[in-house]
Scaffold this active site. Structure first.
Site, short mmCIF file in Angstrom:
data_model
loop_
_atom_site.label_atom_id
_atom_site.label_comp_id
_atom_site.label_asym_id
_atom_site.label_seq_id
_atom_site.Cartn_x
_atom_site.Cartn_y
_atom_site.Cartn_z
N ASP A 119 -1.89 2.54 3.36
CA ASP A 119 -1.03 2.64 4.53
C ASP A 119 -1.42 3.92 5.24
O ASP A 119 -1.15 5.01 4.75
CB ASP A 119 0.42 2.74 4.06
CG ASP A 119 1.30 1.81 4.83
OD1 ASP A 119 0.89 1.37 5.91
OD2 ASP A 119 2.40 1.52 4.34
N LYS A 171 15.77 14.40 -8.63
CA LYS A 171 14.56 13.86 -8.03
C LYS A 171 13.35 14.64 -8.57
O LYS A 171 13.43 15.86 -8.73
CB LYS A 171 14.69 14.06 -6.51
CG LYS A 171 13.70 13.30 -5.70
CD LYS A 171 13.95 13.53 -4.22
CE LYS A 171 12.79 12.91 -3.45
NZ LYS A 171 12.99 12.79 -2.05
N LYS A 197 8.12 19.27 -7.52
CA LYS A 197 7.28 20.35 -8.05
C LYS A 197 8.09 21.61 -8.23
O LYS A 197 7.94 22.31 -9.22
CB LYS A 197 6.13 20.62 -7.07
CG LYS A 197 4.88 19.85 -7.45
CD LYS A 197 3.62 20.65 -7.06
CE LYS A 197 2.41 19.82 -7.39
NZ LYS A 197 1.86 19.10 -6.23
N PRO A 201 0.81 -1.22 0.00
CA PRO A 201 0.00 0.00 0.00
C PRO A 201 0.84 1.27 0.00
O PRO A 201 1.89 1.32 0.63
CB PRO A 201 -0.78 -0.11 1.31
CG PRO A 201 0.04 -0.98 2.18
CD PRO A 201 0.78 -1.93 1.28
N TRP A 224 5.70 0.05 10.14
CA TRP A 224 6.30 -0.95 9.25
C TRP A 224 5.93 -2.36 9.69
O TRP A 224 5.97 -3.29 8.90
CB TRP A 224 7.82 -0.80 9.22
CG TRP A 224 8.19 0.33 8.34
CD1 TRP A 224 8.57 1.57 8.74
CD2 TRP A 224 8.15 0.35 6.91
NE1 TRP A 224 8.77 2.37 7.64
CE2 TRP A 224 8.52 1.64 6.51
CE3 TRP A 224 7.82 -0.60 5.94
CZ2 TRP A 224 8.59 2.01 5.17
CZ3 TRP A 224 7.90 -0.24 4.61
CH2 TRP A 224 8.27 1.06 4.24
N GLN A 230 12.01 -0.37 -1.51
CA GLN A 230 11.29 -1.33 -0.66
C GLN A 230 12.07 -2.63 -0.42
O GLN A 230 11.65 -3.47 0.35
CB GLN A 230 9.92 -1.67 -1.26
CG GLN A 230 8.99 -0.47 -1.42
CD GLN A 230 8.46 0.08 -0.11
OE1 GLN A 230 8.93 -0.28 0.98
NE2 GLN A 230 7.51 0.98 -0.18
N TRP A 236 9.68 -2.70 2.76
CA TRP A 236 8.49 -3.56 2.81
C TRP A 236 8.83 -5.04 2.55
O TRP A 236 8.36 -5.93 3.26
CB TRP A 236 7.44 -3.07 1.80
CG TRP A 236 6.15 -3.77 1.91
CD1 TRP A 236 5.40 -3.94 3.06
CD2 TRP A 236 5.43 -4.43 0.87
NE1 TRP A 236 4.26 -4.66 2.77
CE2 TRP A 236 4.25 -4.96 1.43
CE3 TRP A 236 5.66 -4.61 -0.50
CZ2 TRP A 236 3.31 -5.66 0.67
CZ3 TRP A 236 4.72 -5.30 -1.25
CH2 TRP A 236 3.56 -5.82 -0.66
#
Ligand SMILES: [Zn+2]
Ligand SMILES: [Zn+2]
Length: 973
Positions: A88, A598, A601, A49, A525, A561, A565
């Site tokens: 999440d 990266k 905006k 998620p 986590w 991840q 995760w």
């Protein structure tokens, strides 16, 4: 008789997709695609998620599309692929958003605002933002059950989590202890090292680097041990100095200085560079061990082990500093370990907000980083500072609030990862990693180096830790379900957040004291890691479904991840069941901005995702992302849009135009789906080489696509689409044009078959466009959506590899022939006498393929010169000597072409017969008409060709042929 629906010449793909979305929704196609498959053929996919913090970015869209293409493929292969969205919801990222919204600056502000109110605000935030994602998920064509999404903040989910906690606790895998971890002083909580690793949260930072004097007695003289530190604020917590017992240390004097200094021999030159110094004595590190010294600060009474020189593991290195290390147990992993091992006192001199506690009276209440200059000044005034420099180093910061992290010891709860390591490494062997290098690279190394996992947080928006302790005798009770808590306390429980549990107390069964819940909450986590169980409220519900679907077949997320995760899920499943919990894992790379930085905006370095989807459509974005090396773990810069547009032009439009060509001509000849559907493949042997070739291409495409998808090589599959549609359009259809114009049913049957079968294979990658085409080509008796169809069966015996190989040769000859023509400046309509092909005998072609070369190149004769020694490669020589006959033939072709253009411009029916009039004073033109008149008439469907001028024609033109001219007019009667 039903003809095919007419096809737009200028398709608006985003608009079509909008209609397709409606069709799917109205007909519940997604739901049907799952329900039509057998429950016993489950294919399990876990949705990792996303954190709900604003609109989705390209990284979310990338994995979201991957989470769609794979399930669609396996659904077609007959699997039942349940797909439920997840959110999440807990943890710092959301808390921070809410803090900003409410103007809360630190933990104290939150307590003043009220924990209950704060948790309520977090919940509201999650609900608002989650609704904004649906548009994106729909428009990238992702099928997922959004309305039944699991949320980590739901009571069921949290109950499964406390169940996991209790299982691990009962197995002795959870302990409470003093440990140092990275700690954010603003958020007031430890941060796990994998949270930092995930987004590479390090910054170049400037810090003081000071060399400090520690007084000691050496051979009855007072000397200074020099130690170097970049964290002056840890000096008030100094408990020991550390040397390397295998190294030499020297005593030096410095000209103009009364004092003497001890420093490692290997470090003298660099530390004392620029000083006029003399070495007066030398010792081994071993001789220094056990010596006492005076620490600059004495705020905490020492025990009998403190303030001594030790040697400890690899703590001292000779690459920086002085070779003598200042140690403050409580502020550094190894410092704390050493403190515990050696029995030093461990310091709690800094509070939860990163400020000195009252005992450090000089700087009580001062934030540690702000105390640095004050401590340096104090040392200087007391003549304890040897020298002061600055260092620039990489320093970890909080991934949410960007505050520099400190190492800080606190009493925390841990999962004992060290005890699990063997299992973690062994079960990793059973996992298929794509790309493979992660298996033994980043993931394995991460496991090997992993410290114990700190699972407690001193925060609010999370699952409360289900632990109660007796204030009197210390008895501890861990609850693993709501029922257990209710039975222990006699109170109803309907909320496992702090505001649902903090007030619950009960009597100690041992001493009748009061049992109170510990204040900590669980690391979010741990929620992510428990997702396989918690999303199904296992083991309280869905036991059978869970058993059938564990471990999962497939997960996909970005590289960050690997140590987050993927790692936490692996730890939890090994802790619970001694096994891995996913069989195949795809690791995507990171999408960077268009400039390689990266995506941000403020840099404006990526196109707005919504605008991009609205402009090019979901299929185009899918093609762009799924064909990219980012799907094999590589870092890729986002396109401004050109590369997405290129996918529209080179894939979507080519496929569309082939389909449109088919429909247009099939309708002209009144051929229906029913008529064309019965391609008898057994008769293929009697079909043309080109037909057998395109059928071979079709089944190779399906076979290779299938193989790549089964290996989870997504770009390997998706990148097959472009060459396939290109072959179909620019070779098969173009080379078969005369047959389509003549209404040859066999050619239509072949094309119909190829289109229908190929879109089945393309459907997982381009669910919208293939649906659009399918709807027009399908029979009423066929499924109502392409996504309810089975994966096409590969007809291996229809793949003629030799033919494919020979056709490749044909295309090479043709390509070289065309370029030789271009170089010679002879257009293709002008026939030429001969081409000579020099090649190995295996490359020689004959029969139909030879005719194909002649026809395509408009050449009368192809001559092969075989060269036995030739490995590969073909050379050609083009004979451009033109006889009069060939010139006349070329002129005839020009005239045919010009008349066909006239027909087209006039808008005649394709089958309408016309009259042609022509006038020229050139004798060669007259020769053209007398030699090739019949052919011209047949090709342009002329009823009559007259050598005269007619006053009223529908359309007329003057054709220039070499040096001559001819006037031509056409009319219907
Ligand atoms: Zn923070
Ligand atoms: Zn008790």
């Amino acid at each position: 008789m039903l003809l095919f629906g007419s096809v737009d010449a200028k398709p608006d793909f985003p608009k079509q997709e909008e209609q397709t979305l409606k069709y799917w929704e109205q007909n519940k196609v997604f739901e049907k695609s799952i329900e039509q498959r057998d429950e016993d053929s489950a294919y399990t996919f876990y949705d990792g998620p996303p954190f709900i913090t604003g609109y989705p970015h390209y990284g979310n869209l990338l994995v979201s599309i991957a989470k769609d293409i794979v399930p669609r493929f396996f659904t077609m292969k007959g699997k039942r692929v349940r797909r439920v969205w997840g959110w999440d919801c807990h943890g710092l990222p959301i808390e921070n958003k809410v803090e900003v919204k409410l103007g809360l600056k630190n933990r104290r502000d939150i307590t003043d605002f009220g924990i209950n109110n704060f948790i309520g605000e977090c919940q509201k935030y999650v609900e608002k933002v989650s609704s904004e994602w649906k548009w994106y998920v729909d428009h990238i064509g992702r099928w997922v059950d959004f309305s039944n999404a699991y949320r980590t903040m739901d009571l069921d989910y949290m109950e499964s989590l406390i169940w996991v906690f209790k299982q691990l606790y009962d197995k002795g895998l959870i302990y409470k202890g003093v440990r140092t971890s990275l700690y954010c002083t603003r958020c007031g909580t430890p941060i796990s090292n994998f949270e930092i690793a995930m987004d590479n949260c390090y910054k170049e930072m400037e810090d003081p680097g000071i060399t400090v004097k520690f007084k000691t007695q050496l051979q009855d003289k007072e000397v200074n041990l020099l130690a170097w530190t970049t964290t002056p604020w840890t000096l008030p917590s100094n408990r020991a100095l550390v040397v390397d017992n295998k190294e030499n240390y020297v005593l030096v004097t410095i000209s103009g200085d009364q004092e003497q200094y001890v420093i490692a021999e290997k470090r003298v030159e660099s530390v004392l560079s620029g000083y006029d110094y003399k070495v007066v004595d030398i010792f081994t590190g071993k001789e220094l061990v056990g010596l006492g010294y005076q620490s600059p600060y004495n705020y905490f009474p020492p025990n009998d082990k403190d303030y001594k020189i030790y040697t400890y593991q690899e703590m001292v290195n000779m690459d920086e500093g002085t070779g003598i290390v200042h140690s403050a147990p409580g502020f550094g992993d190894i410092d704390t370990e050493m403190g515990k091992d050696l029995g030093l006192s461990i310091m709690f001199s800094v509070d939860e907000e990163g400020k000195f506690v009252g005992e450090v009276d000089k700087w009580a209440g001062v934030y540690v980083k702000e105390a640095d200059p004050l401590i340096i000044r104090d040392l200087r005034e007391r003549n304890l500072l040897f020298r002061e420099d600055t260092v620039v180093h990489r320093y970890p910061y909080c991934y949410r609030c960007e505050t520099p992290l400190i190492h800080r010891a606190q009493d925390s709860w841990f999962i004992n990862v060290q005890d699990l390591k063997k299992k973690l490494l062994k079960s990793n062997e059973s996992i298929n990693w794509v790309p493979e290098h992660f298996k033994y690279g980043r993931f394995k190394k991460g496991v090997e180096l992993a410290p114990d996992w700190c699972i407690s947080r001193t925060r609010y928006w999370a699952t409360a830790m289900p632990v109660w302790e007796c204030g009197n005798c210390g008895k501890r009770v861990v609850a693993g379900s709501i029922k257990e808590i209710e039975e222990l306390s006699g109170q109803r429980v309907n909320n496992l957040h702090r505001n649902g549990l903090d007030h619950i107390t009960f009597e100690c069964s041992q001493c009748r004291g009061e049992m109170k819940r510990v204040s900590e909450v669980l690391d979010c986590w741990m929620e992510s890691g428990s997702m396989p169980y918690a999303e199904r409220h296992y083991p309280f519900e869905n036991k059978e479904e869970f058993d059938k679907s564990f471990p999962a077949d497939f997960i996909v997320e970005y590289t960050g991840q690997v140590r987050a995760w993927f790692y936490v899920m692996h730890v939890v499943s090994n802790a619970l069941y001694n096994t891995h919990c996913f069989k195949n894992v795809v690791v995507t790379g990171v999408m960077k901005g268009t400039d390689g930085r990266k995506m941000s905006k403020s840099y404006g370095n990526y196109p707005d995702p919504r605008v991009t989807i609205e402009k090019y459509g979901g299929d185009a974005l899918r093609l762009y992302l799924m064909s990219s090396p980012v799907m094999m773990g590589r870092e890729v810069n986002m396109t401004h849009g050109e590369e997405i547009e290129a996918k529209v032009k080179t894939v979507s439009l080519i496929l569309w135009n082939s389909y449109r060509y088919f429909v247009t001509y099939a309708n002209i000849f009144k051929l229906t789906a029913e008529q064309l559907n019965n391609l008898v493949v057994d008769q293929l042997g009697s079909f043309s080489a080109l037909d057998r070739w395109v059928i071979s291409q079709l089944y190779r495409f399906i076979r290779d696509f299938e193989k790549a998808m089964e290996e989870y090589n997504i770009p390997g599959a998706v990148n097959l689409i472009q060459p396939f549609v290109n072959n179909l359009s620019t070779w098969y259809i173009r080379r078969s044009r005369d047959r389509f114009l003549a209404g040859e049913e066999a050619a239509f049957k072949i094309l119909h078959h190829v289109l229908k079968q190929s879109i089945l294979a393309i459907a997982p990658a381009m669910p919208f466009l293939t649906e659009e085409i399918y709807q027009n080509l399908r029979l009423d008796s066929e499924p109502e959506s392409i996504h309810l169809c089975d994966w096409p069966k590969v007809e291996d015996d229809l793949i003629d590899e030799e033919l494919v190989q020979k056709m490749e040769t044909v295309r090479v000859i043709v390509e070289q022939g065309h370029s030789a023509r271009r170089e010679a400046g002879v257009k293709v309509r002008q026939p030429l006498p001969k081409i000579t092909v020099i090649c190995h005998k295996d490359d020689q072609v004959d029969g139909e393929l030879l005719e194909l070369v002649k026809d395509e190149l408009n050449i009368k004769e192809v001559q092969f010169e075989l060269d036995g020694d030739r490995d590969a490669g073909i050379e050609i020589a083009l004979d451009i000597r033109m006889s009069d006959n060939l010139i006349l033939e070329g002129m005839a072709r020009d005239i045919i072409r010009a008349i066909q253009d006239l027909r087209k411009n006039t808008g005649y029916q394709r089958s309408a017969k016309i009259e042609v009039y022509w006038i020229s004073d050139s004798s060669r033109v007259r020769d053209v008409f007398s030699v090739h008149g019949t052919e011209i008439g047949e090709r342009v469907l002329a009823r009559r060709i007259s050598n005269e001028r007619k006053e009223k024609v529908d359309q007329e033109t003057t054709i220039k042929l070499q040096d001559e001219e001819v006037w031509v007019g056409v009319c219907l009667d």
